[in-house]
Scaffold this active site. Sequence first.
Site, short mmCIF file in Angstrom:
data_model
loop_
_atom_site.label_atom_id
_atom_site.label_comp_id
_atom_site.label_asym_id
_atom_site.label_seq_id
_atom_site.Cartn_x
_atom_site.Cartn_y
_atom_site.Cartn_z
N LYS A 11 47.25 -11.54 17.09
CA LYS A 11 47.93 -10.86 18.20
C LYS A 11 48.90 -11.79 18.97
O LYS A 11 48.85 -13.01 18.83
CB LYS A 11 46.89 -10.28 19.15
CG LYS A 11 46.07 -9.16 18.53
CD LYS A 11 45.10 -8.60 19.55
CE LYS A 11 44.31 -7.43 18.99
NZ LYS A 11 43.41 -6.86 20.03
N TYR A 51 48.93 2.38 16.60
CA TYR A 51 47.74 2.64 17.41
C TYR A 51 47.64 4.10 17.85
O TYR A 51 46.93 4.42 18.80
CB TYR A 51 47.72 1.72 18.64
CG TYR A 51 47.37 0.30 18.30
CD1 TYR A 51 46.06 -0.06 17.99
CD2 TYR A 51 48.34 -0.70 18.28
CE1 TYR A 51 45.72 -1.38 17.67
CE2 TYR A 51 48.02 -2.02 17.95
CZ TYR A 51 46.71 -2.34 17.65
OH TYR A 51 46.38 -3.64 17.33
N PHE A 59 43.72 2.95 27.79
CA PHE A 59 44.30 1.63 27.54
C PHE A 59 45.50 1.66 26.59
O PHE A 59 46.09 0.62 26.31
CB PHE A 59 43.24 0.67 26.99
CG PHE A 59 42.60 1.11 25.70
CD1 PHE A 59 43.23 0.91 24.47
CD2 PHE A 59 41.35 1.73 25.71
CE1 PHE A 59 42.64 1.31 23.28
CE2 PHE A 59 40.76 2.14 24.52
CZ PHE A 59 41.40 1.94 23.31
N ARG A 87 35.05 -9.11 10.49
CA ARG A 87 34.57 -8.72 11.82
C ARG A 87 33.57 -9.74 12.37
O ARG A 87 33.53 -10.00 13.57
CB ARG A 87 34.01 -7.30 11.77
CG ARG A 87 35.14 -6.30 11.43
CD ARG A 87 34.76 -4.87 11.57
NE ARG A 87 34.53 -4.47 12.94
CZ ARG A 87 35.47 -4.23 13.85
NH1 ARG A 87 36.74 -4.39 13.55
NH2 ARG A 87 35.14 -3.83 15.06
N THR A 93 34.53 -7.78 20.53
CA THR A 93 35.81 -7.45 21.16
C THR A 93 35.98 -8.17 22.49
O THR A 93 37.03 -8.72 22.79
CB THR A 93 35.94 -5.93 21.35
OG1 THR A 93 35.80 -5.29 20.07
CG2 THR A 93 37.27 -5.56 21.95
N ARG A 104 37.34 -15.02 18.59
CA ARG A 104 37.51 -14.54 19.97
C ARG A 104 36.83 -15.44 20.99
O ARG A 104 37.34 -15.64 22.09
CB ARG A 104 37.03 -13.10 20.07
CG ARG A 104 38.00 -12.15 19.36
CD ARG A 104 37.52 -10.73 19.40
NE ARG A 104 38.53 -9.81 18.88
CZ ARG A 104 38.25 -8.67 18.30
NH1 ARG A 104 36.99 -8.28 18.17
NH2 ARG A 104 39.22 -7.89 17.86
N ASN A 114 42.69 -10.65 23.09
CA ASN A 114 41.56 -11.21 22.36
C ASN A 114 41.92 -11.79 20.99
O ASN A 114 41.07 -11.95 20.13
CB ASN A 114 40.42 -10.20 22.26
CG ASN A 114 40.80 -8.95 21.49
OD1 ASN A 114 41.80 -8.90 20.79
ND2 ASN A 114 39.98 -7.93 21.63
N HIS A 117 42.94 -8.66 15.60
CA HIS A 117 42.52 -7.29 15.29
C HIS A 117 42.04 -7.28 13.85
O HIS A 117 42.58 -7.99 13.00
CB HIS A 117 43.72 -6.33 15.43
CG HIS A 117 43.52 -5.03 14.72
ND1 HIS A 117 42.94 -3.95 15.31
CD2 HIS A 117 43.81 -4.65 13.44
CE1 HIS A 117 42.89 -2.95 14.45
NE2 HIS A 117 43.42 -3.35 13.30
N GLU A 128 45.84 0.87 7.46
CA GLU A 128 46.50 -0.20 8.18
C GLU A 128 47.30 -1.11 7.24
O GLU A 128 48.41 -1.53 7.57
CB GLU A 128 45.48 -1.00 9.00
CG GLU A 128 44.90 -0.17 10.13
CD GLU A 128 43.85 -0.89 10.96
OE1 GLU A 128 43.64 -0.45 12.11
OE2 GLU A 128 43.24 -1.87 10.49
#
Length: 140
Positions: A11, A51, A59, A87, A93, A104, A114, A117, A128
């Site tokens: 990100k 998204y 959000f 993950r 998260t 993270r 964070n 993704h 995706e």
Amino acid sequence: MAIQRTFSIIKPDATARNLTGAINTKLEAAGLRIVAQKRIHLSLAQAQAFYAVHSERPFFGELTEFMSSAPIVAQVLEGEDAILKNREVMGATNPADAADGTIRKEFALSLGENSIHGSDAPETAAEEIAYFFSGLDLVG
């Protein structure tokens, strides 16, 4: 265990701090192989389209503005149970809840910023990946 592919985004908060290499090192150390990768700057419309599943969530505006605020690194990862492995390496998260050693926990600035993704299911991963890459881009 099955070899699978998953999708990941480094990100804007992480790319702005030049953490792409450090994050990729963690992913590769966990047994994930990067089979496609590109650094791009999403427009607001592109972030909103990606998204769209969250468009009704409170959000959504903040998320899409953030994701279009600076470059990201989109990538496809491959490995045994890649979705779950990714993950685990990402961590919770909320970085305050993330385990020590996770991306993270080490790199996130906040719940919103964070650093990474990752897809949460095979169907999501396929969607995706297709949003950012063609089959010719995947060089496993």
